[in-house]
Design a protein around this motif. Sequence first.
Motif, PDB file in Angstrom:
ATOM      1  N   GLU A 503      90.216  94.161  30.455  1.00  0.00           N
ATOM      2  CA  GLU A 503      88.954  94.693  30.951  1.00  0.00           C
ATOM      3  C   GLU A 503      87.918  94.592  29.837  1.00  0.00           C
ATOM      4  O   GLU A 503      88.270  94.567  28.653  1.00  0.00           O
ATOM      5  N   ARG A 505      84.095  96.465  28.838  1.00  0.00           N
ATOM      6  CA  ARG A 505      83.036  97.425  29.138  1.00  0.00           C
ATOM      7  C   ARG A 505      82.051  97.431  27.975  1.00  0.00           C
ATOM      8  O   ARG A 505      82.337  97.989  26.905  1.00  0.00           O
ATOM      9  N   GLY A 506      80.922  96.791  28.174  1.00  0.00           N
ATOM     10  CA  GLY A 506      79.916  96.752  27.129  1.00  0.00           C
ATOM     11  C   GLY A 506      80.452  96.103  25.870  1.00  0.00           C
ATOM     12  O   GLY A 506      80.921  94.958  25.879  1.00  0.00           O
ATOM     13  N   THR A 509      86.404  95.798  24.395  1.00  0.00           N
ATOM     14  CA  THR A 509      87.330  94.907  25.096  1.00  0.00           C
ATOM     15  C   THR A 509      88.703  95.563  25.148  1.00  0.00           C
ATOM     16  O   THR A 509      89.168  96.124  24.145  1.00  0.00           O
ATOM     17  N   TRP A 519      92.014  99.352  23.783  1.00  0.00           N
ATOM     18  CA  TRP A 519      90.579  99.068  23.647  1.00  0.00           C
ATOM     19  C   TRP A 519      90.193  98.910  22.177  1.00  0.00           C
ATOM     20  O   TRP A 519      90.621  99.686  21.322  1.00  0.00           O
TER      21      TRP A 519
END
Length: 636
Positions: A503, A505-506, A509, A519
Amino acid sequence: MRPALILATVTGLVLGVTTASADPADQVRQRDFSAAAAEFGVPESVLLGVSYLESKWDTNAGTPSTSAGYGPMHLTDVRTANPGGTHHDDGTEDPRGDDSRPPLAPQPGPPVEPVPQLLTVDQASALTGAPTADLRSNAKQNIRGGAALLAKYQKGIGVTSDNPADWYGAVARYGGAGDTGAAATFADEVFATINTGADRVTDDGQHVRLAATPVQPNTGLLDRLGLRKSTSDDTECPRSLACEWIPAPYEEYVNDKGKLTYGNHDKGNRPETQEIEYIVIHDTEGRWDGVLNMVRDPKYVSWQYTLRSADGHVAQHVKHKDVAWQAGNWYINSKSIGLEHEGFAALGTWYTEAMYRSSAKLVRYLAAKYRIPLDRAHIIGHDNVPGTIPDTVKGMHWDPGPYWDWAHYFDLLGAPLRPMGNLGLVTIKPDFDKNKPVFVGCVKPGEPCTPRGSTSVILHSQPDANSPLLKDPGLRPDGSPGTMQISDHSSRVETGQQFAVAEVRGDWTAIWYLGQKGWFHNPRKAPAAIGSGGLVVTPKKGKATVPVYGRAYPEAAAYPSNIPVQDVIPLQYTFSAGERYSVGQALTSEYYWANTFDSSNHAVVRGKTKYVQVQFGHRIMFVKAEDVDVKPSFSR
């Protein structure tokens, strides 16, 4: 002239400064090299070249190298530097890792007395008048000390010259080698650097440049050093690298239980009987002389090569065809060559450029000879070797540690880590000099380590730097999250490793890691990873979970009656549907039966079971091919 200008000029002359000609703040180190070269009559290119091979002109925050060297000129002081301990004394790993034999216990040798090569700071102090503490911690005084030593060595040779070519002998002496081959290897690399030049910003922000200077060194001066002649006749090394044969013993002895046994490796016939798939990078956790004493002991551990920090000298101990007891996993041992680099993973010491370059030359040679791909699925650290069964996972060793510069190493290997586009994978690649995770416990438990460049990237359970780290049931069976303890890689990835993207998000990663989403902060302006592509594995349709293994052993039916069956035991990790892991290589199942001194009884057992190597966490692991689908990383 205007009165104000006259006053400013006079003031400048009185104070001994001229503002207009003052060096920029980032040019101080360059000026220190120039001044020291002039003071001691050393060609500036020679001084810069020697320093680059030792430290790349860095100060390393005043901490010692892996061979007790300090500062840009690598002045050594083993009394102040931590002397280290036994081989990998943090962990319970059995270096052989073969369940069919009793585990090996560490055999620490006697203390090793410091040699003159590890106390050059004393000579530098006598020559310059600077205190030893200043020579260790003050870059300017350190450079003066290195220049003074070079001048002393040149005087001892009896040559007066300002031609860099005539300083070959002094440079060879500076490396500290006791034989002509090792001394020449160091000097040759220094003069290669002088010829090609170098230009970089140091770890403390100093811009230093060595202009390319064509020089044909006077190599005949090597004979004036009085060193013993070296021979590489028994070694397996590239011609450009001087290697020394210091054999590990293959001999029988009576153990403490009164039984006849043998050590410290097994005879083999590789690659005819088994392919060599891996090169394992270790650090020694001990100084050169003590480590050589260890590999000469028939009762414990062995490896193929040792590399010395100060000058990159190489010693070979075990032939390629034979299996060394080095990685703690018998499957990996039987299919690998092990390289031990003089160093200490836990102490945060730094590895010299001379050793990086020698190691890269050796690995390039080995990889070409045995067709080993130059990637992190095949060139692995000891910290990437998996535990064999659940009980051994926690005790596995974790060298060469987070301060081994994998990106620089692969540059030297001629296989730089480059982006391939966003194809479903990422290759970990932070900026080594700027990436400084706050580890603890390098010297004392709980005490923060000296901040320094690292190839490690830390994983969090959420896209938030304040969120907990991931959990590793193998390292932390109590279910607690990972920590920043230097030896705890529960939630840590390393440069060059490839992972499947879960995934984005901004600026954060997520990758698949030990059955979790891990993350890491990965902003475009300062990325910690680069886009990549390749193959991934997913569980076959209908399988909720897939077992993960620490070795690729055959099925029971493959074993002949005279060889005990080795159990195929999954590790304690979970690979679930929906997760994806990058593929390293496809492998046949093998077990090398070699637990008798008579090598005529040794045999390779091959099964029908096929395995796929995956980057499952910090360590590589294996899944059965029948349990997974292999597909392009960009597919869904």
